[in-house]
Design a protein around this motif. Structure first.
Motif, short mmCIF file in Angstrom:
data_model
loop_
_atom_site.label_atom_id
_atom_site.label_comp_id
_atom_site.label_asym_id
_atom_site.label_seq_id
_atom_site.Cartn_x
_atom_site.Cartn_y
_atom_site.Cartn_z
N LEU A 49 66.66 -36.21 21.98
CA LEU A 49 65.50 -35.61 21.96
C LEU A 49 65.34 -34.65 20.83
CD1 LEU A 49 65.18 -36.31 24.96
CD2 LEU A 49 64.13 -34.29 25.56
N PRO A 50 64.09 -34.83 20.10
CA PRO A 50 64.06 -33.94 18.94
C PRO A 50 63.43 -32.61 19.21
CG PRO A 50 62.21 -35.47 19.05
CD PRO A 50 63.17 -35.71 20.36
N THR A 51 64.00 -31.24 19.25
CA THR A 51 63.91 -30.14 19.52
C THR A 51 63.00 -29.47 18.81
OG1 THR A 51 65.91 -29.33 18.91
CG2 THR A 51 65.76 -29.95 21.32
N SER A 52 62.83 -29.97 17.34
CA SER A 52 62.30 -29.19 16.36
C SER A 52 60.85 -29.71 15.98
CB SER A 52 62.94 -28.45 15.38
OG SER A 52 63.45 -29.91 14.54
N GLY A 53 60.93 -31.14 16.42
CA GLY A 53 59.33 -31.81 15.88
C GLY A 53 59.66 -33.39 15.93
N ASP A 54 58.76 -34.20 15.76
CA ASP A 54 58.95 -35.65 15.68
C ASP A 54 58.11 -36.10 14.96
OD1 ASP A 54 59.98 -37.87 16.45
OD2 ASP A 54 59.05 -38.00 18.30
N GLY A 55 58.12 -37.31 14.13
CA GLY A 55 57.10 -37.93 13.46
C GLY A 55 56.46 -38.83 14.17
N ARG A 56 55.41 -39.56 13.36
CA ARG A 56 54.42 -40.67 13.94
C ARG A 56 54.58 -41.77 13.17
NH1 ARG A 56 50.38 -38.36 17.20
NH2 ARG A 56 50.39 -36.33 17.30
N GLU B 278 50.96 -29.78 19.81
CA GLU B 278 50.61 -28.38 19.36
C GLU B 278 50.71 -28.21 17.95
OE1 GLU B 278 53.82 -26.30 21.27
OE2 GLU B 278 54.66 -25.83 19.60
N ARG B 279 50.23 -26.91 17.57
CA ARG B 279 50.06 -26.55 16.25
C ARG B 279 50.30 -25.38 15.98
NH1 ARG B 279 44.57 -28.31 16.67
NH2 ARG B 279 43.01 -26.75 16.16
N ASN B 280 50.73 -24.71 15.06
CA ASN B 280 50.97 -23.36 14.80
C ASN B 280 49.81 -22.41 14.76
OD1 ASN B 280 53.73 -23.78 14.62
ND2 ASN B 280 53.91 -23.62 12.37
N ALA B 281 49.71 -21.37 14.98
CA ALA B 281 48.42 -20.42 14.85
C ALA B 281 48.08 -20.57 13.59
CB ALA B 281 48.78 -19.16 15.60
N GLY B 282 46.81 -20.71 13.16
CA GLY B 282 46.12 -20.86 11.94
C GLY B 282 46.37 -21.99 11.30
N ALA B 283 47.02 -23.18 11.98
CA ALA B 283 47.20 -24.23 11.05
C ALA B 283 45.89 -25.14 11.42
CB ALA B 283 48.38 -25.11 11.77
N PRO B 284 45.43 -26.00 10.24
CA PRO B 284 44.13 -26.88 10.38
C PRO B 284 44.46 -27.81 11.52
CG PRO B 284 45.51 -27.43 8.35
CD PRO B 284 46.30 -26.28 9.09
N PRO C 67 45.65 -25.69 22.72
CA PRO C 67 45.32 -26.45 23.88
C PRO C 67 46.47 -26.65 24.74
CG PRO C 67 46.51 -28.07 22.15
CD PRO C 67 46.25 -26.55 21.56
N PRO C 68 46.19 -26.90 26.14
CA PRO C 68 47.12 -26.82 27.38
C PRO C 68 48.32 -27.57 27.29
CG PRO C 68 45.10 -27.98 27.97
CD PRO C 68 44.76 -27.27 26.55
N PHE C 69 48.34 -28.73 26.12
CA PHE C 69 49.27 -29.61 26.26
C PHE C 69 50.08 -28.98 24.88
CE2 PHE C 69 51.37 -33.28 24.55
CZ PHE C 69 51.80 -34.02 25.59
N ASN C 70 51.54 -28.71 24.98
CA ASN C 70 52.28 -28.52 24.08
C ASN C 70 53.45 -28.98 23.95
OD1 ASN C 70 54.16 -27.47 25.90
ND2 ASN C 70 53.75 -25.50 25.94
N TYR C 71 54.30 -28.69 22.96
CA TYR C 71 55.48 -29.55 22.61
C TYR C 71 56.56 -29.94 23.79
CZ TYR C 71 59.01 -31.70 19.63
OH TYR C 71 59.93 -32.45 19.27
#
Length: 359
Positions: free
Chosen positions: A9-16, A27-33, A48-52
């Motif tokens: 499992l990738p605990t800090s992020g994943d690609g597409r 999810e995205r960081n606060a202020g991120a576009p 959003p209610p769905f997060n990492y």
């Protein structure tokens, strides 16, 4: 031979697909576009209610449903804490072993053992540790660990001795350089539970000797089979000398497709999207080991690239050489868990089963 397949499992992020840059999917960081194109509204808003964590749950469920035996929850200093992730996922998985990776400077061995017993109680014995070395001295200092290099292996040795001791014995006493316990040990609801299995890593002679003494499983970094074989043989010989059996594991990425050409095309597309050179080490129509393929993102030192059949045959060769545990990953981890679970694992298991029956 019993083979286990673990999905990381990738605990800090994943690609597409076609966008391998690390993001926290869901999810995205606060202020991120917004990730959507200009002019396209995002009804989820900034939070959003769905997060990492929900995305990690999806990966774990994919691994559970597609036939993996466990998940390895990677330790990443910039990612979510592996023990917390393990607790989050424990109730939503039915069969998976939960391997929480953490570094040698975790803290009190007694407190870690108590946490492990609680995990064992509410997961039905599915919890395991993978203890790492914490990187070089500079990396350890950034995490508040000032121990010199020479102390890392002995400290892990004592950590495991104390953790197992308080789980197995009461009263338990121990006095070492790093840990001291006097008349400790667990009683009441914490007593008489299966001790969590321990995965260790490392390529040095000192690391192999430690695993021969203390590990249930030793996880080798990805390498071509010919390079890996001497280390596997050394580990197992040292373990036999001590009257122990230590399983050999391999941490390796996999990129498998219907055909070799399709796999090579997607591998090159990934490298291009990640800003990495197209340094494919092979051109012939055969699965091959690609050193450092996605190491910056997954931590694996290499990957197997080829068709489903070719990658399956390569994994079989490692198994025949003594590897009985595979810690696999691919980007994106969610979609690829289904692909590998449906098209690669059954081939490997069927082939190894046939070999056992013929023997």
């Amino acid at each position: 031979m019993t083979i286990e397949f673990i999905w990381q499992l990738p605990t800090s992020g994943d690609g597409r697909y076609a966008a391998p840059g690390i993001t926290r999917r869901g999810e995205r960081n606060a202020g991120a576009p917004s990730p959507l194109q200009p002019g396209v509204s995002d009804p989820r808003g900034a939070h959003p209610p769905f997060n990492y964590f929900d995305y990690l749950h999806q990966i774990a469920r994919a691994a559970d449903l597609s036939g993996f035996d466990g998940i390895q929850i990677r330790h990443d200093t910039q990612g979510d804490e592996s023990w917390i992730v393990a607790g989050y996922l424990a109730r939503s998985t039915r069969h998976l072993k939960l391997i929480a990776e953490f570094d040698a400077a975790w803290g009190s061995a007694v407190y870690a053992a108590k946490n492990a017993v609680s995990f064992q109680r509410f997961t039905g014995g599915r919890f395991a540790w993978q203890i790492g070395y914490g990187g070089d001295a500079a990396a350890r200092r950034r995490q508040g660990d000032t121990a010199p290099d020479a102390d890392i292996v002995p400290r892990i040795d004592e950590f495991i001795t104390v953790a197992r001791g308080v789980q197995n014995t009461s009263p338990f006493s121990f006095k070492g350089k790093f840990f001291e316990v006097q008349d400790g040990g667990f009683n009441g609801p914490l007593a008489n539970h299966p001790v969590n299995s321990i995965y260790l890593t490392g390529e040095s002679p000192e690391a192999l000797a430690l695993s021969a003494r203390q590990a249930d499983v030793h996880v080798f970094d990805a390498a071509p089979l010919a390079d890996l074989q001497p280390s596997i043989d050394s580990l197992q010989a040292q373990a036999r000398h001590l009257g122990r059996v230590v399983a050999a594991a391999l941490r390796i990425d996999v990129l498998a497709r219907e055909t070799f050409d399709e796999a090579l095309r997607d591998a090159r597309r990934y490298r291009s999207g990640a800003g990495l050179p197209d340094d494919a080490p092979f051109e012939d129509d055969a699965a091959a080991f690609w050193p450092g393929f996605a190491q910056a993102q997954t931590g694996a030192h290499g990957a197997l690239v080829g068709s489903y059949e070719q990658v399956s045959e390569a994994l079989q060769a490692y198994a025949q050489a003594g590897v009985s545990s595979f810690v696999l990953a691919a980007i994106p981890h969610f979609e690829e868990a289904y692909r590998i679970g449906e098209h690669v694992l059954p081939r490997v298991r069927a082939a190894l089963s046939a070999q056992l029956q013929a023997a």
